[in-house]
Design a protein around this motif. Structure first.
Motif, PDB file in Angstrom:
ATOM      1  N   LYS B 277      39.333 -21.169  46.542  1.00 27.89           N
ATOM      2  CA  LYS B 277      38.219 -21.786  45.830  1.00 27.89           C
ATOM      3  C   LYS B 277      37.434 -22.681  46.783  1.00 27.89           C
ATOM      4  CE  LYS B 277      38.006 -24.483  41.806  1.00 27.89           C
ATOM      5  NZ  LYS B 277      38.683 -24.982  40.588  1.00 27.89           N
ATOM      6  N   THR B 281      33.652 -22.242  47.870  1.00 33.48           N
ATOM      7  CA  THR B 281      32.703 -23.346  47.708  1.00 33.48           C
ATOM      8  C   THR B 281      31.997 -23.639  49.026  1.00 33.48           C
ATOM      9  OG1 THR B 281      34.192 -24.268  46.058  1.00 33.48           O
ATOM     10  CG2 THR B 281      32.470 -25.717  46.899  1.00 33.48           C
ATOM     11  N   GLN B 282      32.772 -23.646  50.111  1.00 33.52           N
ATOM     12  CA  GLN B 282      32.158 -23.913  51.416  1.00 33.52           C
ATOM     13  C   GLN B 282      31.115 -22.854  51.748  1.00 33.52           C
ATOM     14  OE1 GLN B 282      35.809 -24.140  53.593  1.00 33.52           O
ATOM     15  NE2 GLN B 282      35.875 -26.372  53.511  1.00 33.52           N
ATOM     16  N   MET B 283      31.425 -21.608  51.383  1.00 30.76           N
ATOM     17  CA  MET B 283      30.449 -20.541  51.629  1.00 30.76           C
ATOM     18  C   MET B 283      29.215 -20.748  50.754  1.00 30.76           C
ATOM     19  SD  MET B 283      32.636 -17.082  51.985  1.00 30.76           S
ATOM     20  CE  MET B 283      33.922 -16.845  53.166  1.00 30.76           C
ATOM     21  N   ALA B 284      29.429 -21.114  49.483  1.00 25.44           N
ATOM     22  CA  ALA B 284      28.294 -21.340  48.584  1.00 25.44           C
ATOM     23  C   ALA B 284      27.418 -22.472  49.104  1.00 25.44           C
ATOM     24  CB  ALA B 284      28.799 -21.664  47.179  1.00 25.44           C
ATOM     25  N   THR B 288      28.885 -20.316  57.127  1.00 27.23           N
ATOM     26  CA  THR B 288      29.073 -18.889  57.403  1.00 27.23           C
ATOM     27  C   THR B 288      30.571 -18.610  57.455  1.00 27.23           C
ATOM     28  OG1 THR B 288      29.124 -19.234  59.769  1.00 27.23           O
ATOM     29  CG2 THR B 288      26.976 -18.806  58.801  1.00 27.23           C
ATOM     30  N   ARG B 289      30.905 -17.334  57.354  1.00 25.15           N
ATOM     31  CA  ARG B 289      32.322 -16.964  57.433  1.00 25.15           C
ATOM     32  C   ARG B 289      32.917 -17.417  58.759  1.00 25.15           C
ATOM     33  NH1 ARG B 289      33.076 -12.208  53.652  1.00 25.15           N
ATOM     34  NH2 ARG B 289      31.151 -12.390  52.512  1.00 25.15           N
ATOM     35  N   LYS B 379      35.194 -11.977  49.414  1.00 27.11           N
ATOM     36  CA  LYS B 379      33.867 -12.071  48.798  1.00 27.11           C
ATOM     37  C   LYS B 379      33.727 -13.475  48.238  1.00 27.11           C
ATOM     38  CE  LYS B 379      32.263  -8.872  46.180  1.00 27.11           C
ATOM     39  NZ  LYS B 379      32.257  -7.938  45.024  1.00 27.11           N
ATOM     40  N   PRO B 380      32.627 -14.147  48.537  1.00 19.91           N
ATOM     41  CA  PRO B 380      32.501 -15.527  48.054  1.00 19.91           C
ATOM     42  C   PRO B 380      32.622 -15.625  46.530  1.00 19.91           C
ATOM     43  CG  PRO B 380      30.461 -14.779  49.126  1.00 19.91           C
ATOM     44  CD  PRO B 380      31.490 -13.748  49.374  1.00 19.91           C
ATOM     45  N   THR B 381      32.113 -14.612  45.821  1.00 23.77           N
ATOM     46  CA  THR B 381      32.186 -14.691  44.360  1.00 23.77           C
ATOM     47  C   THR B 381      33.628 -14.669  43.874  1.00 23.77           C
ATOM     48  OG1 THR B 381      31.858 -12.300  44.344  1.00 23.77           O
ATOM     49  CG2 THR B 381      29.933 -13.656  43.893  1.00 23.77           C
ATOM     50  N   ILE B 384      35.355 -18.110  44.997  1.00 25.19           N
ATOM     51  CA  ILE B 384      35.019 -19.275  44.177  1.00 25.19           C
ATOM     52  C   ILE B 384      35.875 -19.316  42.919  1.00 25.19           C
ATOM     53  CG2 ILE B 384      33.213 -20.268  42.703  1.00 25.19           C
ATOM     54  CD1 ILE B 384      31.226 -19.276  44.881  1.00 25.19           C
TER      55      ILE B 384
END
Ligand SMILES: Nc1ncnc2c1ncn2[C@@H]1O[C@H](COP(=O)(O)OP(=O)(O)OP(=O)(O)O)[C@@H](O)[C@H]1O
Ligand SMILES: [Mg+2]
Lengths: 232, 389
Positions: B277, B281-284, B288-289, B379-381, B384
């Motif tokens: 999570k 969140t960091q990606m959102a 960057t990855r 995947k960021p989704t 999260i």
């Protein structure tokens, strides 16, 4: 570019499912402009989160296009998407998603660190954002020490601290009681008025709906209604 | 810089597990430095003792002498060349004559190496002057190991039986005039020292020697049939032995490091799984990855830094105390065939410490990076939502 902040045209989103796929969004076309305070409502599973994720460049469309601040989400590289989020988008989550080891100040500061702002600028912006949400006196607290309402206010401060063009909030009040929900909604609508930040919510909370200026109803992945409301 | 700051904060906020990992890793630091330092200390001490007691500033061997072949001793003798007479007289080099013989401790027959040396010599620390006596009987001296293994005491009489240069057997009774204590087993085990003149008489080899031991920094003229043996050559066997010991140590370090790395790897995998999570969140928020991977790698690698600090806290006092007090060696270590003192004083060099830090940091970084690559596939989704993968 056609002048809209966000332009969504004939957007479909399919998720692989078994042998075939499940279509979560069906032929969505919508525009959003600067200063909107818009809710996407609809029953569970209607595709609200999916739509918000695509606008937020966390996911990409299967068909059609979503253009956010002039950038076509479908063709963005991962890096470019990260840059778009870093500069122009703020996120608020149902579960707050604060970084647990950081205190309030550091959580709000995080997006500014990514933008490589100077320490002085950061401090000013963070304190300003925390005052907006009424937490100027809790800078040193850890998320664990805060109530749910306070956590969500920190999350709001984190979302708006860099003055993004768009704030996307997925069920921001779902974990809050009525009083706290109203408090944060008031905060957000004030920010919307004063900073002209566009807010887009996904929600099925009636308390949210009374604050909205525009309400888009999704049903089964389709736009069922798109109406202007009284707002607050 | 950002990643570094975040990593420090994350690590500072992390719990017992981090400290345990760092502790295990700090043990690796301390053990590696300690063991290598001990070997180094041992090596230096053994070299020092070998030089003082056995090989001096080098040796000159008669060409037929092969220390690893006792059968060669029969023919490995020749008169000391005349152009060295002065050096020998001045005590700058001293001749040694060797022969194999038998002796009869407690009624048993046992073979022994007889070494003749000048009781007046001062090239070696060997207390040869203890064999100066007015008594009729031939005085000899032996080392403590030899004495212990054959139950011999000072003042004991023993019978020695030898063959002279013509192969004729003869025997005599000798008296143990002195038992010396030295760390160097190569002058002790299975050996009896006696005055060289007496041995020359027994063997009918007047003025002869098997090899000569040089004083420090002596470089005598060369002589036909005699070859110079420097420290490199004479200490090669011991160096090899120490090297074997360090290979043994290497296995120990590798195991310790492996253990620490396993713990860190496991922690990294666990932490990446648990903190999905946070990663999402960091990606959102716009990381960057690559940045997130960097963050987790640095965070894992910080274990190495933390461990270094921990190791310093308890390792420095512990190891310096030992460097001053020395480490008591267990008995029976003599069997190694290398000089072992009762106490070894470890020597820690800056290179050893720096090398250890580099080694540990490098392995920690690799082991932290490995599981972090998994983040690139998230995947960021999903992240999260903390969706299981
Ligand atoms: N990654 C995914 N893989 C497969 N199906 C998905 C995925 N994400 C969403 N869906 C499906 O798409 C549909 C829409 O999901 P979405 O999360 O957008 O709904 P929602 O309107 O946000 O619902 P809720 O109000 O419960 O949050 C659901 O049926 C969901 O099961
Ligand atoms: Mg949802």
């Amino acid at each position: 570019m056609n002048g809209h902040l966000i332009t969504i045209s004939n957007l479909f989103k399919h998720f692989p499912m078994g042998k075939g796929h499940f279509t979560a969004l069906k032929d969505i076309s919508l525009n959003f402009d600067e200063g909107e305070f818009t809710g996407i409502v609809g029953p569970s599973g209607s595709g609200k989160t999916t739509l918000l994720n695509i606008i937020g460049s966390l996911d990409s469309p299967s068909e059609g296009s979503a253009v956010v601040m002039g950038q076509d989400i479908a063709t963005l590289t991962l890096k470019a998407a990260a840059r778009l989020r870093k500069r122009h988008l703020g996120f608020i989550f149902q579960t707050y998603n604060l970084l647990p080891v950081y205190n309030v100040f550091e959580n709000v500061e995080f997006p500014l660190l990514l933008l490589r702002m100077s320490a002085y600028e950061r401090k000013k912006a963070v304190m300003h954002a925390l005052e907006w949400v009424g937490l100027g006196d809790k800078t040193g607290s850890r998320p664990k020490q805060l109530s749910g309402g306070e956590c969500q206010r920190v999350a709001i401060a984190r979302a708006i601290v860099k003055k993004p063009a768009i704030v996307l909030a997925d069920e921001p009040t779902a974990n809050l009681d009525a009083a706290n929900s109203h408090h944060i909604l008031k905060t957000m609508s004030t920010l919307n008025r004063e900073l002209k930040t566009t807010f887009i919510f996904a929600t099925h909370d009636d308390k949210v709906i009374q604050y909205l200026k525009r309400k888009i109803t999704l049903e089964d992945g389709k736009v069922a209604k798109d109406e202007m409301t009284a707002g607050s | 810089m950002l990643a570094f700051k975040l990593a420090v904060k994350n690590l500072a906020g992390a719990g017992l597990r981090t400290w345990l990992n760092a502790f295990v890793l700090s043990l690796a630091y301390v053990v590696i430095v300690w063991h290598s330092g001990l070997l180094e200390g041992w090596n230096r001490m053994a070299r020092h003792d070998m030089i003082e007691w056995d090989i001096g500033g080098g040796e000159i061997w008669f060409e037929k002498y092969d220390p690893y072949d006792p059968f060669s001793y029969q023919d490995a003798h020749a008169p000391v060349p005349e152009n060295w007479t002065r050096e020998v007289q001045q005590g700058r080099m001293t001749p040694v004559l060797l022969t194999t013989a038998s002796f009869y401790p407690e009624g048993r027959i046992q073979s022994v190496l007889i070494k003749g040396i000048d009781p007046a010599q001062s090239v070696l620390k060997l207390p040869a002057d203890s064999m100066r006596t007015d008594e009729e009987i031939v005085p000899v001296m032996i080392g403590k190991r030899m004495a212990d293994s054959n139950h011999l005491k000072k003042g004991d009489y023993i019978t020695i039986r030898w063959r002279d240069r013509h192969g004729t057997f003869d025997a005599a009774e000798v008296k143990i005039a002195h038992i010396f204590k030295a760390n160097v087993p190569t002058i002790d085990n299975g050996q009896i020292w006696m005055p060289i003149e007496q041995l020359r008489q027994w063997l009918k080899m007047p003025g002869e020697a098997t090899y000569l031991v040089l004083g420090q920094n002596e470089k005598p003229a060369s002589a036909e049939g005699w070859t110079y043996q420097g420290h490199d050559r004479l200490l090669a066997e011991m160096d090899k032995m120490i090297r074997q010991k360090s290979v043994g140590g290497m296995i120990l370090y590798t195991l310790m490091l492996l253990l620490a790395m396993l713990a860190i790897f496991d922690t990294q995998v666990f932490s990446i799984f648990r903190r999905q999570k946070e990663i999402g969140t960091q990606m959102a928020l716009g990381m960057t990855r690559t940045q997130v991977i960097g963050l987790f790698t640095i965070e894992g690698a910080m274990h190495g830094v933390l461990a270094a600090v921990m190791a310093a806290v308890y390792g420095i006092p512990l190891l310096s105390l030992q460097a001053v007090r020395g480490l008591k060696m267990p008995e029976g270590m003599d069997d190694y065939g290398v000089a072992v003192a009762e106490k070894i004083f470890p020597v820690y060099s800056a290179g050893l410490i720096a090398g250890t830090v580099v080694l540990v940091m490098l392995t920690t970084t690799i082991v932290s990076y490995w599981p972090s690559r998994k983040i690139a596939k998230m995947k960021p989704t999903d992240a999260i939502r903390g969706k299981l993968q």
